[in-house]
Design a protein around this motif. Structure first.
Motif, PDB file in Angstrom:
ATOM      1  N   ILE A 375       0.753  -1.339  -0.051  1.00 36.99           N
ATOM      2  CA  ILE A 375      -0.003  -0.085  -0.011  1.00 36.99           C
ATOM      3  C   ILE A 375       0.642   1.221  -0.159  1.00 36.99           C
ATOM      4  CG2 ILE A 375      -1.933  -1.168   1.152  1.00 36.99           C
ATOM      5  CD1 ILE A 375      -0.956   0.215   3.821  1.00 36.99           C
ATOM      6  N   ALA A 376       0.203   2.681  -0.292  1.00 37.06           N
ATOM      7  CA  ALA A 376       1.030   3.752  -0.525  1.00 37.06           C
ATOM      8  C   ALA A 376       1.416   3.955   1.183  1.00 37.06           C
ATOM      9  CB  ALA A 376       0.252   4.700  -0.893  1.00 37.06           C
ATOM     10  N   GLU A 377       2.655   4.638   1.559  1.00 36.13           N
ATOM     11  CA  GLU A 377       2.980   5.201   2.562  1.00 36.13           C
ATOM     12  C   GLU A 377       1.808   6.107   3.256  1.00 36.13           C
ATOM     13  OE1 GLU A 377       6.992   5.953   3.502  1.00 36.13           O
ATOM     14  OE2 GLU A 377       7.827   5.146   1.764  1.00 36.13           O
ATOM     15  N   ASP A 378       1.334   6.826   2.499  1.00 42.43           N
ATOM     16  CA  ASP A 378       0.291   7.919   2.898  1.00 42.43           C
ATOM     17  C   ASP A 378      -0.908   7.059   3.528  1.00 42.43           C
ATOM     18  OD1 ASP A 378      -1.182   7.351   0.787  1.00 42.43           O
ATOM     19  OD2 ASP A 378      -0.831   9.266   0.008  1.00 42.43           O
ATOM     20  N   LYS A 379      -0.885   5.826   3.481  1.00 49.49           N
ATOM     21  CA  LYS A 379      -2.218   5.358   4.197  1.00 49.49           C
ATOM     22  C   LYS A 379      -1.760   4.843   5.445  1.00 49.49           C
ATOM     23  CE  LYS A 379      -5.023   5.424   0.686  1.00 49.49           C
ATOM     24  NZ  LYS A 379      -6.239   6.048   0.731  1.00 49.49           N
TER      25      LYS A 379
END
Length: 708
Positions: A375-379
């Motif tokens: 998943i994206a780090e901003d998640k």
């Protein structure tokens, strides 16, 4: 007074100001800029708020503490710098722990003694900028020039007029950030350099401080994990039928060569883990300490193709020297043994992941969890808890990854808890190694050549090749051999320095005595030679080094008559920008070592918090002494031979010596302090033991030595 850039784009990148509904102001500032030289341009992409201080209408100032707190006092000392430049009374300051925000903070890491060094200028600038805005708000109200106003303890002053920061906060929030913000001269400091109690002292001593292991959440499950008992083994078969039948056990999950037991309480899932029937198979040849030592012995006889450092030609100079002095020093594996064992909370949801726990590297935890889950780090959000010790162990993220994976597979919020036995046998140890030193002496009795050959587990460089006496000799060479192992290793407080600070200083003492020279005068003479750089680059300051050595000799009464049976030993070391010289006072009776006192003189540049600084040196001395005296972990067929404190010897309170700490009065920028106090103490004690017994200890721990 130092001024900061007037470029409007720079200051917009640096500052964001928000008015609060309550009448106060919130000042956000760019942390990254303060880490750069004043002439450096701020990247156009940097526009986030890197930290904040909040001034409420009642004058209370709240400062966000961004870095992980592991007992090094950073949660207190970093806000002290802002408060100093803001010119606010410390009793009106409140401190809050920040979560991970890598867009807004440059370095949220607790490691390498780098928190203050990397943020010193940025913190000063933040406080100075806020102070200037408050001054301009007051000047505007009074219709006077801001240059005629002064500040003192949270107030702006003009003649007999006086306004508190709380009264001015709302108006200051509307001021355009100044083009220049002058920081104080060191001589003007009121807070920095004083004794300030740690901001967490009261909740710690009253039991109200919350650590990662105290985390609770609605619907949270507890998990313990069974890992291979030997390094080099993999999972073969699992029978979890009995474990699943036990009360409080919700599920048993196999993943990544591990088995997690998930359930209601710690005790219940621990009993469930005990009920597992598991077989393991060898994925590779299992290792033992005796085999490691045999490999080390072979490698330290050889040079590497590319040395870590080479000045002149040390092998040739030693070959032709009038005299050669040689010794081999041995370092064992060391566990970290943090008071709070590893633990972490994770809640993996469809819309994102919440992480919470004791980590020295929150950004790394987010990055690696995101990568693992795809998943994206901003998640992924990460909130920091205070840690019950770190010492480098919590630079790794294995326990956070476990929590995230178990949460995902269990479909619930999960706190993974390691037991003490899990912690001591689960890996990430200080690497074991051996170090062979050779010194070449010319016909006049001068040290002209130094050659170190090191071999250690899982480290490309087990040395600190630029440490003293590098640069003080015409011929200097350091070789380091790596031995690959399934046993997982990592940073341990003052990496590499923690052993070479002992071995190099003990060998230096050997050379001095062999040459009939006073150990302190011998080092001072070498440092005098370092000023002319006969061997190339010198990464330490010889004058500052000499200064701490001379001061500790004076403070400890080097060479003076000691109480009967008590002997002195000296050692010094430079690490993380700081100079430390120590003298240990030791007696040896019927083979038993007693360390009575350790005197330390430290040059770490400007001291931020005197009480915190003293604690760091004292803690480093006790930690280093305990490791040198007792620390040792061995392996047999891949299995750690000690798993709890009933077998692994730790230093005890009654064994802690008197510790006298003195700091050099300095106008240099502050340097590292969490680690530099540790490396020299082993050498100082070993050298004192030699003075007492005539015996050299070249293998740690000291407790194994025969001194009768």
């Amino acid at each position: 007074m130092a001024a900061y850039p007037s470029n409007v784009n720079d200051r917009r990148s640096f500052l964001k100001v928000i008015s609060l509904a309550s009448g106060g102001m919130l000042l956000g500032f760019n942390w990254m800029y303060g880490c750069r030289p004043p002439a450096a341009a701020v990247p156009a992409t940097v526009s986030g708020i890197n930290a904040y201080l909040k001034i409420a209408s009642d004058g209370i100032v709240t400062i966000l503490a961004p870095n992980p707190e592991i007992g090094q006092g950073i949660k207190t000392s970093m806000p002290m710098i802002i408060a100093e430049e803001l010119d606010v009374a410390w009793e009106n300051v409140r401190i809050e722990q920040a979560g991970l925000d890598s867009k807004n903070f440059e370095r949220q890491v607790a490691g390498g003694s780098g928190s203050i060094r990397s943020s010193w200028q940025g913190l000063r600038r933040a406080g100075a900028t806020a102070r200037q805005m408050l001054v301009e708000a007051a000047a505007k109200r009074w219709q006077v020039s801001a240059s005629e106003c002064t500040t003192d303890n949270g107030h702006v002053l003009y003649g007999d007029k006086k306004l508190s920061y709380g009264e001015l906060a709302a108006e200051a929030a509307l001021i355009t950030p100044p083009t220049e913000a002058a920081v104080k001269k060191f001589s003007q400091f009121k807070i920095i350099g004083k004794r300030i109690p740690n901001s967490d002292n009261l909740p710690i001593v009253t039991g109200k401080m919350s650590y990662g292991i105290d985390t609770t959440r609605e619907g949270m499950k507890i998990a313990v994990i069974l890992r291979p008992p030997a390094f080099g083994q993999t999972l073969d078969t699992v029978d979890d039928s009995l474990a699943k039948s036990l009360p409080g056990v919700d599920s048993v999950i196999t993943f990544d060569n591990k088995i997690a037991v998930v359930g209601r309480t710690t005790w219940e899932v621990m009993k469930g883990r005990d009920a597992l029937k598991v077989t393991w198979k060898n994925a590779r040849e299992l290792e033992s300490t005796s085999e490691h030592l045999a490999v080390f012995d072979q490698l330290i006889q050889k040079n590497v193709e590319k040395p870590q450092r080479e000045d002149g030609n040390a092998p040739e100079a030693i070959k032709t020297a009038a005299k050669v002095i040689e010794a081999v020093y041995e370092a064992p594996f060391l566990p970290h043994n943090t008071m709070e064992p590893m633990n972490f909370f994770a809640h993996v949801r469809e819309d994102g992941v919440e992480l919470l726990g004791p980590t020295q590297t929150p950004a790394r935890a987010r990055e690696e969890v995101a990568k693992m889950l795809g998943i994206a780090e901003d998640k992924v959000t990460v909130m920091l808890t205070r840690m019950g010790g770190g010492f480098g162990r919590r630079l790794r993220t294995d326990y956070a990854l476990e929590a995230a994976m178990v949460s995902k597979l269990a479909g619930a919020p999960v706190k993974v808890v390691w037991t003490r036995e899990d912690d001591m046998t689960g890996g990430i140890y200080r690497p074991a190694g051996k170090y062979r030193y050779q010194a070449g002496i010319d016909a006049e009795g001068n040290l002209i050549a130094w050659h170190c050959r090191a071999a250690a587990i899982n480290t490309g460089n087990a040395t600190r090749q630029n440490s003293f006496p590098a640069g003080a000799l015409p011929h200097f060479r350091v070789d380091s051999h790596n031995v690959e192992s399934a046993i997982t290793t990592g940073a341990w407080r003052a990496p590499n320095h923690n052993f070479v600070g002992y071995s190099e200083e003990a060998f230096m003492d050997e050379i001095a005595h062999e040459l009939g020279k006073d150990p302190i005068e011998f080092r001072l003479d070498l440092l005098e030679k370092a000023k002319s750089k006969p061997g190339g680059n010198v990464e330490y300051n010889p004058e500052r080094f000499q200064n701490v050595i001379r001061q500790v000799a004076e403070k400890a009464g080097w060479g003076k008559v000691m109480p009967e049976g008590v002997y002195q030993g000296f050692a010094c070391h430079f690490s993380f920008g700081s100079y430390v010289a120590q003298i240990a006072e030791v007696s040896v009776k019927e083979g038993k070592i007693t360390v009575h006192k350790v005197t330390s003189v430290v040059d770490c540049g400007l001291v931020i918090n005197l009480s915190g600084a003293e604690s760091q040196i004292q803690g480093g001395v006790v930690d280093g002494l305990g490791a040198a005296m007792f620390g040792e972990l061995t392996f047999e067929n891949g299995i750690p031979q000690k798993s709890n404190f009933n077998k692994y010897r730790m230093i005890r309170m009654r064994e802690a010596p008197e510790i006298a700490v003195f700091f050099v009065d300095s106008s240099e920028n502050p340097q590292g302090l969490g680690e530099p106090g540790l490396p020299p103490v082993g050498g100082a004690v070993a050298n004192a033991i030699f003075a007492a017994t005539g015996k050299r200890i070249r293998k740690l721990p000291f407790v194994n030595a025969d001194l009768r």
